[in-house]
Design a protein around this motif. Sequence first.
Motif, PDB file in Angstrom:
ATOM      1  N   SER A  84       0.819  -1.211   0.000  1.00  0.00           N
ATOM      2  CA  SER A  84       0.000   0.000   0.000  1.00  0.00           C
ATOM      3  C   SER A  84       0.850   1.258   0.000  1.00  0.00           C
ATOM      4  CB  SER A  84      -0.935   0.000   1.212  1.00  0.00           C
ATOM      5  OG  SER A  84      -0.215   0.224   2.417  1.00  0.00           O
ATOM      6  N   GLU A  85       2.030   1.204   0.595  1.00  0.00           N
ATOM      7  CA  GLU A  85       2.921   2.369   0.585  1.00  0.00           C
ATOM      8  C   GLU A  85       3.400   2.678  -0.830  1.00  0.00           C
ATOM      9  OE1 GLU A  85       4.240   4.775   2.480  1.00  0.00           O
ATOM     10  OE2 GLU A  85       2.766   4.260   4.002  1.00  0.00           O
ATOM     11  N   VAL A  86       3.794   1.652  -1.541  1.00  0.00           N
ATOM     12  CA  VAL A  86       4.250   1.850  -2.920  1.00  0.00           C
ATOM     13  C   VAL A  86       3.095   2.335  -3.793  1.00  0.00           C
ATOM     14  CG1 VAL A  86       5.303   0.743  -4.932  1.00  0.00           C
ATOM     15  CG2 VAL A  86       6.020   0.085  -2.620  1.00  0.00           C
ATOM     16  N   TYR A  87       1.950   1.687  -3.659  1.00  0.00           N
ATOM     17  CA  TYR A  87       0.784   2.056  -4.476  1.00  0.00           C
ATOM     18  C   TYR A  87       0.313   3.474  -4.164  1.00  0.00           C
ATOM     19  CZ  TYR A  87      -3.861   1.711  -6.597  1.00  0.00           C
ATOM     20  OH  TYR A  87      -4.972   1.923  -7.364  1.00  0.00           O
ATOM     21  N   ASN A  88       0.170   3.785  -2.884  1.00  0.00           N
ATOM     22  CA  ASN A  88      -0.341   5.098  -2.483  1.00  0.00           C
ATOM     23  C   ASN A  88       0.579   6.219  -2.933  1.00  0.00           C
ATOM     24  OD1 ASN A  88      -1.999   7.016  -1.079  1.00  0.00           O
ATOM     25  ND2 ASN A  88      -0.521   6.993   0.588  1.00  0.00           N
ATOM     26  N   ARG A  89       1.902   6.000  -2.830  1.00  0.00           N
ATOM     27  CA  ARG A  89       2.815   7.061  -3.234  1.00  0.00           C
ATOM     28  C   ARG A  89       2.746   7.313  -4.739  1.00  0.00           C
ATOM     29  NH1 ARG A  89       2.824   9.469  -0.965  1.00  0.00           N
ATOM     30  NH2 ARG A  89       4.165   9.363   0.862  1.00  0.00           N
ATOM     31  N   ALA A  90       2.584   6.246  -5.515  1.00  0.00           N
ATOM     32  CA  ALA A  90       2.428   6.426  -6.963  1.00  0.00           C
ATOM     33  C   ALA A  90       1.144   7.179  -7.289  1.00  0.00           C
ATOM     34  CB  ALA A  90       2.452   5.068  -7.662  1.00  0.00           C
ATOM     35  N   ARG A  91       0.061   6.868  -6.587  1.00  0.00           N
ATOM     36  CA  ARG A  91      -1.206   7.557  -6.821  1.00  0.00           C
ATOM     37  C   ARG A  91      -1.133   9.013  -6.383  1.00  0.00           C
ATOM     38  NH1 ARG A  91      -4.877   7.479  -9.390  1.00  0.00           N
ATOM     39  NH2 ARG A  91      -6.782   6.990  -8.232  1.00  0.00           N
ATOM     40  N   GLU A 136      -5.382   2.169  -2.469  1.00  0.00           N
ATOM     41  CA  GLU A 136      -6.405   2.997  -3.106  1.00  0.00           C
ATOM     42  C   GLU A 136      -7.345   3.595  -2.066  1.00  0.00           C
ATOM     43  OE1 GLU A 136      -8.303   4.926  -6.265  1.00  0.00           O
ATOM     44  OE2 GLU A 136      -6.403   3.814  -6.225  1.00  0.00           O
ATOM     45  N   GLY A 137      -7.680   2.797  -1.039  1.00  0.00           N
ATOM     46  CA  GLY A 137      -8.512   3.332   0.035  1.00  0.00           C
ATOM     47  C   GLY A 137      -7.826   4.464   0.776  1.00  0.00           C
ATOM     48  N   ARG A 138      -6.552   4.310   1.067  1.00  0.00           N
ATOM     49  CA  ARG A 138      -5.799   5.375   1.739  1.00  0.00           C
ATOM     50  C   ARG A 138      -5.699   6.617   0.872  1.00  0.00           C
ATOM     51  NH1 ARG A 138      -0.160   3.036   3.291  1.00  0.00           N
ATOM     52  NH2 ARG A 138       0.068   5.207   3.985  1.00  0.00           N
ATOM     53  N   TYR A 139      -5.481   6.406  -0.423  1.00  0.00           N
ATOM     54  CA  TYR A 139      -5.364   7.541  -1.340  1.00  0.00           C
ATOM     55  C   TYR A 139      -6.671   8.337  -1.405  1.00  0.00           C
ATOM     56  CZ  TYR A 139      -5.452  10.000  -5.797  1.00  0.00           C
ATOM     57  OH  TYR A 139      -5.607  10.946  -6.772  1.00  0.00           O
ATOM     58  N   ARG A 140      -7.795   7.658  -1.549  1.00  0.00           N
ATOM     59  CA  ARG A 140      -9.085   8.338  -1.654  1.00  0.00           C
ATOM     60  C   ARG A 140      -9.451   9.037  -0.345  1.00  0.00           C
ATOM     61  NH1 ARG A 140     -12.388   6.919  -6.048  1.00  0.00           N
ATOM     62  NH2 ARG A 140     -11.428   5.379  -7.441  1.00  0.00           N
ATOM     63  N   LEU A 141      -9.161   8.400   0.773  1.00  0.00           N
ATOM     64  CA  LEU A 141      -9.454   9.023   2.063  1.00  0.00           C
ATOM     65  C   LEU A 141      -8.590  10.257   2.279  1.00  0.00           C
ATOM     66  CD1 LEU A 141     -10.901   9.033   4.756  1.00  0.00           C
ATOM     67  CD2 LEU A 141      -9.219   7.385   5.621  1.00  0.00           C
ATOM     68  N   HIS A 142      -7.327  10.184   1.894  1.00  0.00           N
ATOM     69  CA  HIS A 142      -6.443  11.343   2.040  1.00  0.00           C
ATOM     70  C   HIS A 142      -6.905  12.495   1.151  1.00  0.00           C
ATOM     71  CE1 HIS A 142      -2.734  13.767   1.668  1.00  0.00           C
ATOM     72  NE2 HIS A 142      -2.490  13.340   2.891  1.00  0.00           N
ATOM     73  N   ARG A 143      -7.313  12.208  -0.084  1.00  0.00           N
ATOM     74  CA  ARG A 143      -7.807  13.261  -0.962  1.00  0.00           C
ATOM     75  C   ARG A 143      -9.067  13.906  -0.410  1.00  0.00           C
ATOM     76  NH1 ARG A 143      -5.031  16.106  -4.013  1.00  0.00           N
ATOM     77  NH2 ARG A 143      -6.972  16.693  -5.065  1.00  0.00           N
ATOM     78  N   ALA A 144      -9.950  13.084   0.167  1.00  0.00           N
ATOM     79  CA  ALA A 144     -11.168  13.643   0.757  1.00  0.00           C
ATOM     80  C   ALA A 144     -10.843  14.554   1.936  1.00  0.00           C
ATOM     81  CB  ALA A 144     -12.091  12.510   1.195  1.00  0.00           C
ATOM     82  N   LEU A 145      -9.852  14.168   2.732  1.00  0.00           N
ATOM     83  CA  LEU A 145      -9.462  15.015   3.863  1.00  0.00           C
ATOM     84  C   LEU A 145      -8.822  16.311   3.376  1.00  0.00           C
ATOM     85  CD1 LEU A 145      -7.946  12.311   6.260  1.00  0.00           C
ATOM     86  CD2 LEU A 145     -10.058  13.596   6.602  1.00  0.00           C
ATOM     87  N   VAL A 146      -8.029  16.236   2.327  1.00  0.00           N
ATOM     88  CA  VAL A 146      -7.380  17.442   1.802  1.00  0.00           C
ATOM     89  C   VAL A 146      -8.421  18.409   1.233  1.00  0.00           C
ATOM     90  CG1 VAL A 146      -5.839  18.304  -0.002  1.00  0.00           C
ATOM     91  CG2 VAL A 146      -5.176  16.337   1.362  1.00  0.00           C
ATOM     92  N   GLN A 147      -9.395  17.889   0.505  1.00  0.00           N
ATOM     93  CA  GLN A 147     -10.415  18.755  -0.080  1.00  0.00           C
ATOM     94  C   GLN A 147     -11.302  19.342   1.006  1.00  0.00           C
ATOM     95  OE1 GLN A 147     -12.370  16.325  -2.969  1.00  0.00           O
ATOM     96  NE2 GLN A 147     -10.630  16.304  -4.375  1.00  0.00           N
ATOM     97  N   GLY A 148     -11.833  18.515   1.872  1.00  0.00           N
ATOM     98  CA  GLY A 148     -12.571  19.001   3.037  1.00  0.00           C
ATOM     99  C   GLY A 148     -13.688  19.962   2.727  1.00  0.00           C
ATOM    100  N   GLY A 149     -14.396  19.783   1.612  1.00  0.00           N
ATOM    101  CA  GLY A 149     -15.482  20.683   1.273  1.00  0.00           C
ATOM    102  C   GLY A 149     -15.025  22.073   0.876  1.00  0.00           C
ATOM    103  N   GLY A 150     -13.763  22.220   0.479  1.00  0.00           N
ATOM    104  CA  GLY A 150     -13.261  23.525   0.065  1.00  0.00           C
ATOM    105  C   GLY A 150     -12.773  24.398   1.200  1.00  0.00           C
ATOM    106  N   GLN A 151     -12.756  23.890   2.419  1.00  0.00           N
ATOM    107  CA  GLN A 151     -12.314  24.666   3.572  1.00  0.00           C
ATOM    108  C   GLN A 151     -10.855  24.364   3.896  1.00  0.00           C
ATOM    109  OE1 GLN A 151     -14.306  26.955   4.938  1.00  0.00           O
ATOM    110  NE2 GLN A 151     -15.955  26.379   3.530  1.00  0.00           N
TER     111      GLN A 151
END
Length: 249
Positions: free
Chosen positions: A151-158, A206-221
């Motif tokens: 998951s570390e290799v995959y997540n970093r590539a994503r 992929e789960g870690r990547y999507r969760l991290h992106r959702a946290l970064v976006q945070g509804g635009g805040q």
Amino acid sequence: MFRLTVLAACLCASASLAAEPVRLALPGLTGIQVSSEGSGFDSEHQAQQLNFQDMRVPAPEVPAPQSPVPSLPARRWDVPLAHTAGLVVGMRASLSILWPSHYDPSRLREGFSHLREAYTRPPEFHRDLPLLESDGDPWLLNTVGHGLFGSEVYNRARQCGQSPAAAFLATFLASTAWEYTLEAFHQRPSAVDLVWTPLAGALLGEGRYRLHRALVQGGGQSPGTARKVLFFVVDPLGEAERRLLGAGC
């Protein structure tokens, strides 16, 4: 006689005023002359003498609004490759610390014998053992350890803009390189690790990547303290690299 003299003086003064044009001094307008001759201004004369450049006020520049949500990074491989290399070296050092007798790098003759065996025999698989322990390693090491490695290799590539297919391929190649290089110096490659590491790594990564992106976006805040802590929980190594080493993704 006196009245005739005064009248003559007034007539002379009126004639002199009529002969000389009247000059007006207005702010921003220079050299405007008003003549009593004619019924209007000379348009061509006005165009030459009016200085409208002094009257123009430049409009203030308004900066374009910036979104607090960072955009996806450009595709790159330098960060994932450096991350994977550091991860593999760290894993190899950890094995020597945790199991010094089995992963002793000073046993060169025994190590080259294992290396030759790795390339002349098929991957290790014991049918009499449970599937996730079929290489003789503990269940926890095979499932959690190799799953996190993948998951570390995959997540970093994503995180660095690669597609899911490219990230999966990178995970598969990293797992194969680990099994047939550093670990092959001490034991034969594991059949279950060669399959489990990229599969579990892709799912978890992929789960870690999507969760991290959702946290970064945070509804635009903009992220607060709690969300920044969650950044490290979901992707601890990646956040450390981005904040401390200045990695771009």
